[in-house]
Write an enzyme that holds these catalytic residues in place. Structure first.
Site, short mmCIF file in Angstrom:
data_model
loop_
_atom_site.label_atom_id
_atom_site.label_comp_id
_atom_site.label_asym_id
_atom_site.label_seq_id
_atom_site.Cartn_x
_atom_site.Cartn_y
_atom_site.Cartn_z
N THR A 95 64.43 79.99 -15.17
CA THR A 95 63.03 80.04 -14.74
C THR A 95 62.78 78.84 -13.83
O THR A 95 62.77 77.69 -14.30
CB THR A 95 62.07 80.00 -15.94
OG1 THR A 95 62.37 81.09 -16.81
CG2 THR A 95 60.62 80.12 -15.46
N LYS A 170 57.66 85.64 -13.06
CA LYS A 170 57.99 84.95 -14.32
C LYS A 170 56.98 83.83 -14.61
O LYS A 170 56.55 83.63 -15.75
CB LYS A 170 59.42 84.39 -14.23
CG LYS A 170 59.86 83.57 -15.42
CD LYS A 170 59.90 84.36 -16.70
CE LYS A 170 60.23 83.45 -17.89
NZ LYS A 170 59.93 84.11 -19.16
N LYS A 238 57.16 73.13 -18.62
CA LYS A 238 57.70 73.22 -17.25
C LYS A 238 57.16 74.47 -16.54
O LYS A 238 56.76 74.43 -15.37
CB LYS A 238 59.23 73.24 -17.34
CG LYS A 238 60.02 73.50 -16.09
CD LYS A 238 60.64 74.88 -16.00
CE LYS A 238 61.53 75.32 -17.13
NZ LYS A 238 62.05 76.69 -17.02
N1 LIG Z 1 64.62 80.16 -24.69
C1 LIG Z 1 63.85 81.15 -24.27
O1 LIG Z 1 63.17 81.83 -25.07
C2 LIG Z 1 63.74 81.49 -22.82
C3 LIG Z 1 64.10 80.62 -21.82
N2 LIG Z 1 63.97 80.98 -20.52
C4 LIG Z 1 64.37 80.09 -19.45
O2 LIG Z 1 65.78 80.16 -19.37
C5 LIG Z 1 66.33 78.89 -19.02
C6 LIG Z 1 67.28 78.43 -20.12
O3 LIG Z 1 66.55 78.35 -21.31
P1 LIG Z 1 67.24 77.95 -22.71
O4 LIG Z 1 68.56 78.57 -22.81
O5 LIG Z 1 66.22 78.21 -23.73
O6 LIG Z 1 67.38 76.39 -22.48
P2 LIG Z 1 68.29 75.31 -23.26
O7 LIG Z 1 67.55 74.05 -23.16
O8 LIG Z 1 68.69 75.83 -24.59
O9 LIG Z 1 69.61 75.24 -22.35
C7 LIG Z 1 69.58 74.65 -21.09
C8 LIG Z 1 70.90 74.80 -20.40
O10 LIG Z 1 70.82 74.12 -19.12
C9 LIG Z 1 71.92 73.18 -19.07
N3 LIG Z 1 71.54 72.03 -18.24
C10 LIG Z 1 70.46 71.23 -18.38
N4 LIG Z 1 70.44 70.29 -17.40
C11 LIG Z 1 71.56 70.50 -16.66
C12 LIG Z 1 72.09 69.87 -15.50
N5 LIG Z 1 71.47 68.83 -14.90
N6 LIG Z 1 73.24 70.33 -14.99
C13 LIG Z 1 73.87 71.39 -15.56
N7 LIG Z 1 73.41 72.05 -16.66
C14 LIG Z 1 72.26 71.60 -17.19
C15 LIG Z 1 72.19 72.79 -20.50
O11 LIG Z 1 73.48 72.23 -20.60
P3 LIG Z 1 73.85 71.22 -21.82
O12 LIG Z 1 74.23 72.11 -22.97
O13 LIG Z 1 74.98 70.42 -21.30
O14 LIG Z 1 72.63 70.40 -22.10
C16 LIG Z 1 72.07 74.17 -21.16
O15 LIG Z 1 73.22 74.94 -20.93
C17 LIG Z 1 65.12 77.98 -18.80
O16 LIG Z 1 64.80 77.98 -17.43
C18 LIG Z 1 64.04 78.62 -19.62
O17 LIG Z 1 62.74 78.31 -19.13
C19 LIG Z 1 63.53 82.23 -20.15
C20 LIG Z 1 63.18 83.13 -21.09
C21 LIG Z 1 63.23 82.83 -22.50
O1 LIG Z 2 60.20 82.35 -21.28
C1 LIG Z 2 60.07 82.63 -22.44
C2 LIG Z 2 59.91 83.98 -22.92
O2 LIG Z 2 59.78 84.18 -24.15
O3 LIG Z 2 59.90 84.89 -22.09
#
Ligand SMILES: NC(=O)C1=CN([C@@H]2O[C@H](COP(=O)(O)OP(=O)(O)OC[C@H]3O[C@@H](n4cnc5c(N)ncnc54)[C@H](OP(=O)(O)O)[C@@H]3O)[C@@H](O)[C@H]2O)C=CC1
Ligand SMILES: O=CC(=O)O
Length: 291
Positions: A95, A170, A238
């Site tokens: 996102t 989104k 965010k």
């Molecule tokens: N969780 C949810 O319910 C939902 C989330 N989203 C969106 O999806 C995306 C991922 O969410 P989610 O999986 O929950 O997030 P998490 O915080 O669980 O995971 C984040 C991921 O991004 C990686 N990351 C963070 N910073 C960096 C960087 N500088 N360089 C490379 N990799 C990096 C992390 O790696 P590392 O493990 O090394 O920290 C990890 O793999 C977000 O944009 C979120 O807004 C969308 C729908 C639903």
């Molecule tokens: O981004 C979060 C979700 O639940 O969709």
């Protein structure tokens, strides 16, 4: 079909597991490489860098935290751009704001690759069970080519046209979701402080027009102060911040979203950023103590 997946956080891990379960070969990479181990135990292979994953796969997905992370895996050393080329596609499910998506699209297409943005609506459990709502935009040919994977990842995919439209959709959805969660939290506090049983409020809400999977799914856990993260609060803040930026560009006044953003920022300042976004309830409670 073999696909790459960059980013094994809550969502990337769940999506990878689901793809593996459905017979896809998956090549994974994560900044913290140890997080790949569990996926390897379930049949995934590992790339040592985003570039190595792209080298191995015709289509690679990204699922990263935020705009800086999404840009980093594409443009930094060892990033997607080192191996993307004609015949290969990159699909970013993170996102992000439309500007970030446009930058990634330009980078990928400048190397002859094709790009699709595909942020998803739905959280950890829908990701595990392939029930996400996928908001794609960009190269239609890549959308068509990736459809077998998209059909496993989600219950419905929308193709919304030019790059940026998926990101915008989104952000609008998540701006609404954050406001609802903030308002719901205020309602729970108001009920309790005015002498009502908040559990009864949940029952009343569930029978009426406000009933929703969000309130039904989160309410009981919130009343037990259980905020095991499905959608981390820092990501919800965010998303509201990025939605406010979109409102700014379009001169749209959004006082409710602005107020919700303040509450989510307050929650982050209380150290709740890694908990589920429903922990904004704790910030609302804290604000009452201060007033
Ligand atoms: N969780 C949810 O319910 C939902 C989330 N989203 C969106 O999806 C995306 C991922 O969410 P989610 O999986 O929950 O997030 P998490 O915080 O669980 O995971 C984040 C991921 O991004 C990686 N990351 C963070 N910073 C960096 C960087 N500088 N360089 C490379 N990799 C990096 C992390 O790696 P590392 O493990 O090394 O920290 C990890 O793999 C977000 O944009 C979120 O807004 C969308 C729908 C639903
Ligand atoms: O981004 C979060 C979700 O639940 O969709």
């Amino acid at each position: 079909m073999e696909v790459g997946l960059l980013g094994l956080g809550i969502m990337g891990k769940a999506i990878s597991m689901n793809l593996l379960r459905n017979g896809f070969k998956v090549v994974v990479w994560n900044r913290t490489l140890s997080k790949c181990d569990e996926l390897v135990a379930h049949g995934a292979t590992v790339g040592k860098s985003p570039a190595e994953v792209v080298k191995k796969c015709k289509i690679t997905f990204g699922m990263l935290a935020d705009p800086p992370a999404a840009l980093s895996v594409v443009f930094d050393k060892g990033g997607v751009l080192e191996q993307i080329c004609p015949g290969k596609g990159y699909i970013d499910m993170s996102t992000v704001d439309p500007e970030t998506s446009a930058k990634i699209s330009e980078g990928v297409t400048s190397k002859g690759g094709v790009f699709l943005e595909a942020p998803v609506s739905g959280s950890k459990q829908p990701a595990e069970t392939g029930q996400l709502i996928i908001l794609t935009a960009g190269e239609k040919a890549l959308y068509d080519e990736a459809t077998p994977a998209l059909n496993v990842i989600g219950k419905k995919s929308f193709f919304l046209g030019q790059v940026g439209n998926g990101a915008k959709m989104k952000l609008v959805v998540n701006m609404i979701m954050g406001c609802v969660m903030n308002s719901f939290s205020e309602g729970l506090v108001l009920a309790e402080k005015s002498g009502l049983n908040p559990h009864t409020l949940l029952d009343v809400l569930d029978l009426g027009a406000v009933s929703s999977p969000l309130i039904r799914g989160k309410g009981p856990a919130m009343l037990q102060s259980n905020y095991s993260p499905a959608f981390p609060l820092k990501h919800q803040q965010k998303d509201i911040r990025l939605a406010l930026g979109l409102g700014d560009e379009n001169a749209i006044s959004m006082p409710i979203a602005a107020a919700a953003n303040e509450t989510f920022k307050k929650a982050r300042s209380l150290g709740l950023g890694d908990l589920d976004f429903s922990a904004v309830f704790e910030a609302v409670k804290d604000l009452q103590r201060l007033s």
